[in-house]
Design an enzyme around this catalytic site. Structure first.
Site, PDB file in Angstrom:
ATOM      1  N   CYS A  48       0.755  -1.250   0.199  1.00  0.00           N
ATOM      2  CA  CYS A  48       0.132  -0.001  -0.071  1.00  0.00           C
ATOM      3  C   CYS A  48       0.840   1.354   0.079  1.00  0.00           C
ATOM      4  O   CYS A  48       1.567   1.259   0.860  1.00  0.00           O
ATOM      5  CB  CYS A  48      -0.908  -0.073   1.435  1.00  0.00           C
ATOM      6  SG  CYS A  48      -2.047   1.522   1.160  1.00  0.00           S
ATOM      7  N   CYS A  71      -2.768  15.006   2.887  1.00  0.00           N
ATOM      8  CA  CYS A  71      -3.955  15.039   2.229  1.00  0.00           C
ATOM      9  C   CYS A  71      -4.864  16.194   2.570  1.00  0.00           C
ATOM     10  O   CYS A  71      -4.665  16.272   3.793  1.00  0.00           O
ATOM     11  CB  CYS A  71      -4.644  13.555   2.562  1.00  0.00           C
ATOM     12  SG  CYS A  71      -6.189  13.563   1.326  1.00  0.00           S
ATOM     13  N   CYS A  95      -9.846   9.452   8.840  1.00  0.00           N
ATOM     14  CA  CYS A  95      -8.821   9.338   8.430  1.00  0.00           C
ATOM     15  C   CYS A  95      -7.453   9.904   9.031  1.00  0.00           C
ATOM     16  O   CYS A  95      -7.690  11.379   8.804  1.00  0.00           O
ATOM     17  CB  CYS A  95      -8.707   9.422   6.768  1.00  0.00           C
ATOM     18  SG  CYS A  95      -7.225   9.092   6.065  1.00  0.00           S
ATOM     19  N   CYS A 128      -6.206   0.348   7.498  1.00  0.00           N
ATOM     20  CA  CYS A 128      -6.683   1.460   6.512  1.00  0.00           C
ATOM     21  C   CYS A 128      -7.175   2.580   7.470  1.00  0.00           C
ATOM     22  O   CYS A 128      -7.705   2.717   8.414  1.00  0.00           O
ATOM     23  CB  CYS A 128      -8.024   0.659   5.727  1.00  0.00           C
ATOM     24  SG  CYS A 128      -8.870   1.840   4.842  1.00  0.00           S
TER      25      CYS A 128
END
Length: 351
Positions: free
Chosen positions: A106, A113, A120, A334
């Protein structure tokens, strides 16, 4: 003077560069092989190039080789989380995962971001900058060098929104799947997006054979807007229409990511609403019990409720899996990857 980023260049571009340097075209192929197949990190390793050419390349070009700032290995499943030091001092994270079907990596597409998704960690410090195609590729190469194993699958699902860095992403996809370059099958590559509608349509036009994964996470616009700022720009209807277009143009089944948050989007009525959106589509749903991060209040859905949600979707013929959590003890699951600012922060958190 800024050096030329050779690792981000496709073979025809290197041939043009070598022509300008007075070198024969086959030399470009030799260099390309050293970079992408032999994973060279220094020009002096390229022993079939002349000493003079290696010297000139070292003076004017660079290879985007990374230094490993930190490496953590999960005691639960052997997953590895890497922190890589970039040339500007930023530190990004990548993850190595071992499956029965091979080694999956990954990778991050940006340092940070700007999408602001509430569940997240990657977005907490904002966006520092886009990664180059070479820096995306180097995450794979550096892990292969360190682990001594060949990577077979790639997910562009680490820090960053890949379609917010579309030009570099497309260049990376060409390089990583080139049979003379990275050599990874496009069918073994997944790109995740929070739903940039125009960019989804543009990516469809490239006709790659990759899997596109949409971070959906809610079955209606009102709820999605509380979780993902992108929902204020594009409705679910607009986004799914773009995903349908992607399937029409590429023939590749869409994947929909749905992070289950306890008491927020995991109720039976949410499952029924999601079924109404996706029933009859050629798609796959990944259910992901949300991975907690210390800065947010979201908590994961309990296993019995995850199973009930899954069964509700399956009753309507929707293909569903529950994402296996890997590396939970090293925060590599994740939504848990971050941009680091300095080496000391990485070491402090690792201890």
């Amino acid at each position: 003077m800024k050096k030329i980023d050779l690792k981000s260049m496709e073979l025809p571009e290197i041939k043009t560069l070598f022509g300008e340097m007075g070198e024969k075209p086959f030399r470009a192929g030799q260099l390309y092989s050293w970079i992408h197949q032999k994973k060279a990190t220094e020009f002096q390793q390229m022993t079939n190039l002349s000493e003079d050419l290696r010297r000139r390349l070292a003076e004017t070009c660079e290879l985007s080789a990374f230094q490993i700032a930190d490496r953590q290995i999960s005691k639960l499943d052997g997953t590895r989380k890497y922190a890589f030091l970039l040339s500007d001092g930023n530190i990004i994270e990548s993850v190595y995962m071992k499956y029965r079907h091979g080694i999956s990596v990954c990778i991050s597409s940006q340092a940070g971001c700007r999408m602001g998704c509430r569940f997240c960690a990657s977005t907490l410090d904002g966006l520092a900058r886009n990664l180059t195609a070479g820096e995306m590729l180097e995450q794979i190469d550096a892990i292969e060098r360190d682990a001594g194993e060949r990577v077979s699958h790639v997910v562009v699902m680490g820090s960053g929104e890949p379609l917010d860095n579309k030009e570099n992403l497309i260049r990376f996809l060409h390089l990583v799947s080139d049979e003379n370059g990275g050599g990874i099958s496009q069918r073994n590559i997944t790109v995740s997006t929070c739903g940039l509608v125009p960019e989804i349509r543009e990516l469809a036009g490239e006709k790659f054979a990759i899997t596109l994964a949409l971070s959906l996470h809610a079955p209606n616009d009102a709820l999605r807007r509380t979780m993902m700022p992108i929902a204020n720009r594009y409705t679910i209807a607009e986004t799914l229409k773009a995903c349908d277009f992607y399937f029409e143009q590429t023939g590749r089944r869409m994947s929909y990511e749905y992070s289950l948050v306890r008491g927020v989007n995991d109720r039976p009525e949410h499952a029924r609403e999601l079924t109404g959106l996706l029933k009859g589509k050629n798609c796959h749903v990944n259910l992901i019990p949300v991975n907690p991060i210390k800065e947010r209040e979201y908590r994961e859905t309990m296993a019995p409720d995850v199973d009930r949600f899954k069964k509700e979707l399956e009753k309507s013929g929707i293909n569903v899996t529950i994402r296996r959590r890997l590396g939970a003890d090293i925060d590599s699951a994740c939504g848990q990857l971050r941009r680091r600012i300095q080496r000391g922060e990485v070491r402090k958190e690792a201890e």
